[in-house]
Scaffold this active site. Structure first.
Site, PDB file in Angstrom:
ATOM      1  N   LYS A   1      -1.188   1.144 -29.711  1.00  0.00           N
ATOM      2  CA  LYS A   1      -0.705  -0.235 -29.835  1.00  0.00           C
ATOM      3  C   LYS A   1      -1.389  -0.947 -30.995  1.00  0.00           C
ATOM      4  O   LYS A   1      -0.745  -1.672 -31.772  1.00  0.00           O
ATOM      5  CB  LYS A   1      -0.948  -0.981 -28.525  1.00  0.00           C
ATOM      6  CG  LYS A   1      -0.257  -2.321 -28.427  1.00  0.00           C
ATOM      7  CD  LYS A   1      -0.468  -2.903 -27.031  1.00  0.00           C
ATOM      8  CE  LYS A   1       0.331  -4.174 -26.841  1.00  0.00           C
ATOM      9  NZ  LYS A   1       0.076  -4.773 -25.500  1.00  0.00           N
TER      10      LYS A   1
ATOM     11  N   CYS B   1       4.733 -13.774 -13.913  1.00  0.00           N
ATOM     12  CA  CYS B   1       3.892 -14.906 -13.497  1.00  0.00           C
ATOM     13  C   CYS B   1       4.214 -15.439 -12.111  1.00  0.00           C
ATOM     14  O   CYS B   1       3.357 -15.417 -11.227  1.00  0.00           O
ATOM     15  CB  CYS B   1       4.015 -16.035 -14.521  1.00  0.00           C
ATOM     16  SG  CYS B   1       3.326 -15.637 -16.139  1.00  0.00           S
TER      17      CYS B   1
END
Length: 472
Positions: free
Chosen positions: A39, A283
């Protein structure tokens, strides 16, 4: 011009990467740390691992100038004054947040502290996490005068995260002393003094030099609760309007009119009063569960949060039953699923209601052809292509020969479909809309049987309105 602050951001996920490029955008020097070498390599080359508006242009603007990426956490900590922790805090088996990644990072920070550091919780964490971070640092022998722990919760919406960061409703800083609070004031000064908005290259939004950002300083405990309470309240609004939608539909009322009437009350407001499949993402489900767990640990009966969760879970069952009522049996039916992400403008499929509905339909014997503008690659990791699951290049390819179209995500593209073309490629002109993107009367004029959420269904003469079915 505000004084530049050297900032280390640990974690390059949705929160960490957005924070890193936005801190660079407002004039700071940023080192973003991640332990995923592949990444980091991608980011160093300008690659973008997530779908987020404005992120590619800001990364291109600041890469190797104001922001750099590394796997060397110790070196980054040594060079920086403020250390932002933005690692994952996934939901544990009991509903509590799993803070093992936070603890591991804090242990590494402890070994690298060489002078005074402000350690900032950017990840969503339960109340008293700031105290536990301090304890871990003390256990590793870090002198109390060498650090302060601050809570600085994020309030970013996926798809608009860059603008949310640069044009925030509020900036919350939970600091238990002025020394630490002053570092955060310096960091956010370009937003709070309006100097960022005066720049010719500033991204436009709701704030301006005359109307800059508001910074609220509280205790760390209050800041931690503000984050959980805010997300829980927004989830409550979504579950509430969905419960009202189910009542409205049972008496042939229109939830869109009801929501408009409620939203005109300034005490309520129109946002998050959109009936549909319920909330999802990384979330709301996690934060509602974690906030409920925190309340239980403190001996507080916060049963309302459990009801919010139950209503949300039920909403996908309600939609599944709409599909079954419209089509009678599902075994052998071919369905076009428009949308895989948990909402529009993102490729995030975590806790996506769309994925949940598709799984239920496949289990009932239907075959699905899906299309999403951004989330198909991620979706194939959890819904791999099979005899009953395939992917299309556009909505019309997905609908080719289908018994019905299901709208599962509120992408703008799905609100402006070529309805004549769609009608031509479908086997039966049936649309079951989980996001209320169209008006029932208009869809009837276009020749569709149209079923939505919290509104009377519109049935063509050929289709006919079925009797209400009792579905187990």
């Amino acid at each position: 011009m505000s004084k530049q602050v050297s900032i280390c951001v640990i974690g390059s996920g949705y929160v960490g990467l957005v924070a890193a490029v936005c801190f660079a955008e407002i004039g700071h020097k940023v080192i973003c740390v991640d332990n995923n070498e592949a990444k980091v390599k991608m980011l160093r080359q300008g690659g973008i691992p997530i779908y987020e508006e404005h992120l590619p242009e800001l990364l291109g603007k600041h890469l190797n100038r104001s922001v750099e990426f590394t796997t060397d956490l110790a070196s980054a900590v040594e060079q920086c004054e403020a250390i932002f922790i933005a690692v994952g805090t996934p939901q544990g088996s009991t509903g509590s947040a799993d803070l093992s990644f936070v603890e591991a990072v804090v242990s590494e920070i402890a070994r690298a502290i060489n002078d005074y550091k402000v350690i900032v919780e950017k990840s969503t964490v339960p109340v008293y996490t700031n105290e536990w971070i301090s304890r871990v640092l003390h256990r590793h022998g870090v002198d109390a005068q060498s650090f302060d722990v601050v809570s600085n919760p994020e309030f970013l919406r996926e798809g608009t995260a860059i603008i949310d960061f640069l044009h925030p409703d509020r900036i919350v800083v939970g600091a238990n002393n002025d020394r630490a609070a002053d570092v955060l004031r310096r960091i956010y000064a370009p937003l709070t003094d309006g100097s960022y908005f005066a720049r010719a290259d500033a991204l436009p939004g709701m704030l301006s030099p005359e109307n800059p950002a508001t910074l609220l300083v509280t205790t760390a405990q209050s800041a931690e609760i503000i984050k959980h309470a805010s997300n829980a309240f927004l989830a409550l609004k979504i579950s509430f309007i969905n419960a009202v939608a189910n009542l409205a539909e049972s008496v042939d009322a229109d939830i869109e009119d009801i929501a408009a009437g409620m939203g005109l009350d300034s005490r309520i407001g129109p946002k998050f009063l959109r009936a549909g499949l319920g909330y999802g993402g990384s979330c709301f489900p996690k934060d509602v569960a974690a906030f409920y767990w925190v309340a239980q640990q403190q001996g507080v009966d916060f049963q309302l949060l459990e009801e919010v969760r139950k209503i949300n879970a039920t909403q996908q069952e309600v939609f599944f039953n709409k599909v079954r009522a419209a089509l009678w049996t599902l075994r052998g039916k071919k369905l076009a699923a428009l949308g895989l992400a948990f909402k529009g403008d993102t490729d995030d499929i975590r806790d996506s209601p769309a994925i949940d509905v598709i799984r239920k339909l496949i289990a009932a014997g239907a075959s699905i052809t899906a299309y999403d503008p951004a989330a198909m690659e991620r979706a194939q990791e959890v819904l791999p292509p099979s005899a009953n699951m395939s992917y299309a290049a556009n909505p019309y390819e997905a609908a080719q020969g289908a018994d019905a179209v299901l709208i599962l995500t509120d992408w703008k593209e799905f609100a402006s479909l070529d309805l004549v073309r769609l009608n031509q490629v479908l086997r039966f002109p049936i649309i079951i809309d989980g996001r209320n993107l169209y008006k029932p009367a208009y869809m009837l004029e276009q020749g569709f049987t149209y079923v939505s959420v919290g509104r009377p269904a519109a049935y063509t003469a050929q289709q006919g309105k079925p009797r209400k079915l009792v579905l187990s």
